[in-house]
Design an enzyme around this catalytic site. Structure first.
Site, short mmCIF file in Angstrom:
data_model
loop_
_atom_site.label_atom_id
_atom_site.label_comp_id
_atom_site.label_asym_id
_atom_site.label_seq_id
_atom_site.Cartn_x
_atom_site.Cartn_y
_atom_site.Cartn_z
CG ASN A 170 -0.46 -0.29 2.50
OD1 ASN A 170 0.49 -1.06 2.65
ND2 ASN A 170 -1.05 0.29 3.53
CD GLU A 188 -1.38 4.57 4.55
OE1 GLU A 188 -0.92 5.42 5.34
OE2 GLU A 188 -2.06 3.59 4.91
CB CYS A 241 -5.34 -1.35 -1.76
SG CYS A 241 -6.67 -0.66 -0.77
CD GLU A 268 -5.16 -6.06 -1.26
OE1 GLU A 268 -4.75 -4.87 -1.23
OE2 GLU A 268 -5.76 -6.57 -0.31
CB CYS A 292 -10.75 -3.12 0.73
SG CYS A 292 -10.15 -2.36 -0.78
CB CYS A 329 -8.61 -4.82 -3.51
SG CYS A 329 -7.47 -3.46 -3.15
N1 THU Z 1 -5.31 -1.48 2.39
C1 THU Z 1 -4.78 -2.31 1.44
O1 THU Z 1 -3.64 -2.12 1.01
N2 THU Z 1 -5.53 -3.33 0.99
C2 THU Z 1 -6.78 -3.62 1.42
O2 THU Z 1 -7.42 -4.51 0.88
C3 THU Z 1 -7.36 -2.88 2.52
C4 THU Z 1 -6.63 -1.65 2.95
C5 THU Z 1 -4.52 -0.34 2.84
C6 THU Z 1 -5.06 1.00 2.44
C7 THU Z 1 -4.48 1.90 3.52
O3 THU Z 1 -3.17 2.28 3.12
C8 THU Z 1 -4.38 1.01 4.73
O4 THU Z 1 -4.46 -0.33 4.26
C9 THU Z 1 -5.46 1.24 5.77
O5 THU Z 1 -6.72 1.14 5.20
#
Ligand code: THU
Length: 160
Positions: free
Chosen positions: A62, A64, A73, A75, A112, A115
């Site tokens: 991920n 940010e 994210c 994925e 999520c 994704c």
């Molecule tokens: N996140 C992911 O990388 N994948 C997911 O399927 C759920 C959330 C990340 C996004 C953000 O940077 C952090 O997790 C908190 O939500």
């Protein structure tokens, strides 16, 4: 009136050691990728590793952003990278690991909704199921045989 029952079958492994050897390696790639996540806002690191039909492994984590919705994210970083670098090469498996920096998550953490929708596009495009393995930081791992098991009633191009 009629009720429709939707059934999802998942496999649960107690430990990474129970996975087939190749998948164990893939999950280890995801763990390595997780360590390089850029997650200063959530302190929640996610790593994803894809096994492609040509044997290549593509990873993502991920990323940010101070403008929160501009991040992405793990994925989707991984599958978009695969789509960009190896167009037309099938994705066989995805391994995902996620944990907070503040405590180790020990239950499997599924991808999520956004994704899942993105993975669905790739699965439909290649017309072959993608196996999805997901873990917390360590411990139990869950597996779905197809994205469809994680996202029934998916929205797809047939509705357009
Ligand atoms: N996140 C992911 O990388 N994948 C997911 O399927 C759920 C959330 C990340 C996004 C953000 O940077 C952090 O997790 C908190 O939500």
């Amino acid at each position: 009136m009629q009720e429709i029952k939707i059934t999802t079958i998942l496999t649960c492994y107690d430990h990474i050691n129970e996975l087939p050897q190749q998948t164990q390696k893939l999950m280890e790639h995801a763990v390595e990728a997780r360590k390089n996540a850029y997650a200063p806002y959530s302190n929640f690191r996610v790593g994803a590793a894809l096994l492609l039909a040509n044997g290549e492994v593509v990873t993502g984590n991920n990323q940010e952003n101070a403008a929160y919705p501009s991040g992405l994210c793990a994925e989707r970083v991984a599958i978009f990278h695969a789509g960009a670098k190896y167009p037309g090469v099938q994705i066989k498996q995805i391994a995902i690991t996620a944990t907070s920096d503040l405590h180790v998550n020990k239950t499997p953490i599924p991808p999520c909704g956004a994704c899942r929708q993105s993975i669905a596009e790739y699965e439909m495009r290649q017309d072959e199921a993608i196996e999805i393995y997901f873990m917390g930081g360590e411990g139990k791992i869950m597996k779905s045989n197809s994205l469809k098991d994680l996202l029934p009633l998916v929205f797809d191009k047939t509705y357009l």
